[in-house]
Write a protein that holds these residues in place. Structure first.
Motif, PDB file in Angstrom:
ATOM      1  N   LEU A 141       0.831  -1.206   0.000  1.00 21.51           N
ATOM      2  CA  LEU A 141       0.000   0.000   0.000  1.00 21.51           C
ATOM      3  C   LEU A 141       0.870   1.263   0.000  1.00 21.51           C
ATOM      4  O   LEU A 141       0.637   2.198  -0.766  1.00 21.51           O
ATOM      5  N   LEU A 142       1.872   1.276   0.863  1.00 21.73           N
ATOM      6  CA  LEU A 142       2.745   2.440   0.951  1.00 21.73           C
ATOM      7  C   LEU A 142       3.530   2.641  -0.340  1.00 21.73           C
ATOM      8  O   LEU A 142       3.779   3.777  -0.756  1.00 21.73           O
ATOM      9  N   SER A 143       3.911   1.542  -0.989  1.00 19.67           N
ATOM     10  CA  SER A 143       4.654   1.659  -2.245  1.00 19.67           C
ATOM     11  C   SER A 143       3.798   2.265  -3.349  1.00 19.67           C
ATOM     12  O   SER A 143       4.326   2.846  -4.307  1.00 19.67           O
ATOM     13  N   LYS A 144       2.475   2.146  -3.218  1.00 21.06           N
ATOM     14  CA  LYS A 144       1.550   2.727  -4.187  1.00 21.06           C
ATOM     15  C   LYS A 144       1.137   4.147  -3.797  1.00 21.06           C
ATOM     16  O   LYS A 144       0.328   4.771  -4.491  1.00 21.06           O
ATOM     17  N   GLY A 145       1.688   4.631  -2.682  1.00 17.09           N
ATOM     18  CA  GLY A 145       1.299   5.956  -2.216  1.00 17.09           C
ATOM     19  C   GLY A 145      -0.093   5.984  -1.619  1.00 17.09           C
ATOM     20  O   GLY A 145      -0.727   7.038  -1.553  1.00 17.09           O
ATOM     21  N   GLN A 146      -0.580   4.829  -1.172  1.00 15.80           N
ATOM     22  CA  GLN A 146      -1.914   4.715  -0.605  1.00 15.80           C
ATOM     23  C   GLN A 146      -1.830   4.359   0.880  1.00 15.80           C
ATOM     24  O   GLN A 146      -0.840   3.809   1.350  1.00 15.80           O
ATOM     25  N   GLY A 147      -2.898   4.651   1.618  1.00 15.78           N
ATOM     26  CA  GLY A 147      -2.953   4.260   3.022  1.00 15.78           C
ATOM     27  C   GLY A 147      -1.962   4.978   3.909  1.00 15.78           C
ATOM     28  O   GLY A 147      -1.508   4.418   4.917  1.00 15.78           O
ATOM     29  N   LEU A 148      -1.620   6.214   3.551  1.00 11.54           N
ATOM     30  CA  LEU A 148      -0.674   6.978   4.367  1.00 11.54           C
ATOM     31  C   LEU A 148      -1.417   7.598   5.552  1.00 11.54           C
ATOM     32  O   LEU A 148      -1.520   8.820   5.683  1.00 11.54           O
ATOM     33  N   THR A 149      -1.904   6.736   6.428  1.00 10.87           N
ATOM     34  CA  THR A 149      -2.695   7.176   7.577  1.00 10.87           C
ATOM     35  C   THR A 149      -2.092   6.631   8.866  1.00 10.87           C
ATOM     36  O   THR A 149      -1.314   5.669   8.847  1.00 10.87           O
ATOM     37  N   MET A 150      -2.456   7.259   9.981  1.00 10.63           N
ATOM     38  CA  MET A 150      -1.948   6.822  11.272  1.00 10.63           C
ATOM     39  C   MET A 150      -2.399   5.395  11.589  1.00 10.63           C
ATOM     40  O   MET A 150      -1.694   4.640  12.246  1.00 10.63           O
ATOM     41  N   MET A 175      10.458   7.666   8.719  1.00  9.06           N
ATOM     42  CA  MET A 175       9.684   8.218   7.612  1.00  9.06           C
ATOM     43  C   MET A 175       8.449   8.963   8.131  1.00  9.06           C
ATOM     44  O   MET A 175       8.117  10.052   7.653  1.00  9.06           O
ATOM     45  N   ILE A 176       7.787   8.372   9.127  1.00 11.71           N
ATOM     46  CA  ILE A 176       6.586   8.989   9.703  1.00 11.71           C
ATOM     47  C   ILE A 176       6.935  10.338  10.334  1.00 11.71           C
ATOM     48  O   ILE A 176       6.260  11.349  10.096  1.00 11.71           O
ATOM     49  N   VAL A 177       7.989  10.367  11.140  1.00 17.93           N
ATOM     50  CA  VAL A 177       8.382  11.601  11.819  1.00 17.93           C
ATOM     51  C   VAL A 177       8.795  12.660  10.807  1.00 17.93           C
ATOM     52  O   VAL A 177       8.497  13.850  10.972  1.00 17.93           O
ATOM     53  N   HIS A 178       9.469  12.242   9.741  1.00 17.56           N
ATOM     54  CA  HIS A 178       9.913  13.188   8.715  1.00 17.56           C
ATOM     55  C   HIS A 178       8.731  13.780   7.949  1.00 17.56           C
ATOM     56  O   HIS A 178       8.705  14.982   7.665  1.00 17.56           O
ATOM     57  N   MET A 179       7.735  12.944   7.642  1.00 16.92           N
ATOM     58  CA  MET A 179       6.594  13.393   6.839  1.00 16.92           C
ATOM     59  C   MET A 179       5.538  14.131   7.657  1.00 16.92           C
ATOM     60  O   MET A 179       4.920  15.081   7.172  1.00 16.92           O
ATOM     61  N   HIS A 180       5.313  13.682   8.894  1.00 23.70           N
ATOM     62  CA  HIS A 180       4.165  14.184   9.663  1.00 23.70           C
ATOM     63  C   HIS A 180       4.564  14.889  10.960  1.00 23.70           C
ATOM     64  O   HIS A 180       3.698  15.086  11.821  1.00 23.70           O
ATOM     65  N   THR A 181       5.794  15.292  11.064  1.00 22.85           N
ATOM     66  CA  THR A 181       6.391  15.839  12.291  1.00 22.85           C
ATOM     67  C   THR A 181       5.402  16.318  13.339  1.00 22.85           C
ATOM     68  O   THR A 181       5.323  15.770  14.440  1.00 22.85           O
ATOM     69  N   ARG A 182       4.619  17.355  13.028  1.00 22.45           N
ATOM     70  CA  ARG A 182       3.757  17.989  14.019  1.00 22.45           C
ATOM     71  C   ARG A 182       2.411  17.300  14.208  1.00 22.45           C
ATOM     72  O   ARG A 182       1.631  17.710  15.067  1.00 22.45           O
TER      73      ARG A 182
END
Length: 270
Positions: A141-150, A175-182
């Motif tokens: 899912l992540l490789s397809k750019g899908q499901g980028l949810t908590m 990756m999570i901390v880099h993309m969604h820091t705040r």
């Protein structure tokens, strides 16, 4: 000031009364009696006039038909699609290429990416403790750019924890901390601290806890205890007390004589 009024006579004529006298306006078929506007005596009013008033009062306003700029996607059939996906991956060998090829084929004829079905499939696999399949589907899912949810991140981190894939968990976490820091949730911080606690990595626990404090995320009771227990392992018992004092709730609930009672935490031996 000029005084005006509507008056009626016995011949059913309607008159406009002014200071200059009565001016005939029209003839009506039937009248009722009301008071003249400038003369407190009984006057006649046409029935059509009173009927119009009654009808106006009894007319119900119809609500406006709402038009939305968005349409809710129909998720009917997503459960069956999810079960189909679970069946497909469960019958495959443990090879990344075979799993990814089957998943690509599963979505080949879909007009839109079946994200709802994929998310349901992940939950089904998790309930069945098929952690390897959870990891495979989640990473696909992540490789397809899908499901980028908590929710997806949490499921993957849990699967990495159970399957003892610490390196992959750390890569995903970075990756999570880099993309969604705040916007990293307390749930994910707790998940990562729990993972490090399961694998006896106190230094990593303190690193994640430091990020929590920097971002202003208050840990829950379970996370606070895990962090507090990590400090003595690093030879710093003083900070253990500070963490417990700062984040551990001073009150707790216990069951006493069949009732739920709120008591001060210091009054009980933990």
């Amino acid at each position: 000031m000029n005084q005006f009024g509507l008056c009626f006579n016995s011949s059913n004529y309607i008159f406009l009364q002014t200071q200059n006298g009565l001016t005939p306006l029209a003839k009506v078929a039937r009248v009722h009696y009301v008071k003249c506007l400038n003369n407190p005596i009984r006057r006649e009013v046409p029935s059509s006039y009173t009927n119009a008033i009654v009808k106006k009062e009894t007319v119900k306003k119809t609500g406006k038909k709402e038009h939305h700029l968005w349409m809710k996607k129909d998720s009917v059939g997503s459960g069956q699609k999810a079960l189909n996906l679970v069946r497909i991956v469960s019958e495959l060998p443990n090879e990344k290429e075979a799993v990814y090829a089957a998943l690509d084929k599963w979505t080949a004829w879909e007009a839109e990416f079946p994200l709802v079905a994929a998310a349901k499939a992940l939950r089904i696999l998790q309930k069945r403790n098929q952690w390897l399949r959870v990891i495979q589907v989640g990473k696909w899912l992540l490789s397809k750019g899908q499901g980028l949810t908590m929710g997806t991140y949490d499921t993957l981190l849990l699967a990495f924890d159970v399957d003892q894939r610490i390196d992959e968990a750390e890569s995903l976490w970075n990756m999570i901390v880099h993309m969604h820091t705040r916007s990293v949730s307390k749930r994910l911080f707790s998940r990562m601290i729990t993972l490090y606690d399961h694998h006896s990595m106190p230094a990593k626990i303190i690193e994640v806890f430091a990020d929590m404090e920097e971002l202003g995320v208050k840990p829950g009771e379970d996370t606070t205890r895990r962090v507090a227990h990590a400090f003595p392992k690093l030879g710093d018992e003083g900070k253990q007390k500070l963490v417990l004092k700062k984040y551990l709730n001073k009150w707790k609930y216990i069951h006493f004589n069949g009732e739920r009672v709120k008591v001060r935490r210091e009054a009980w031996v933990e």
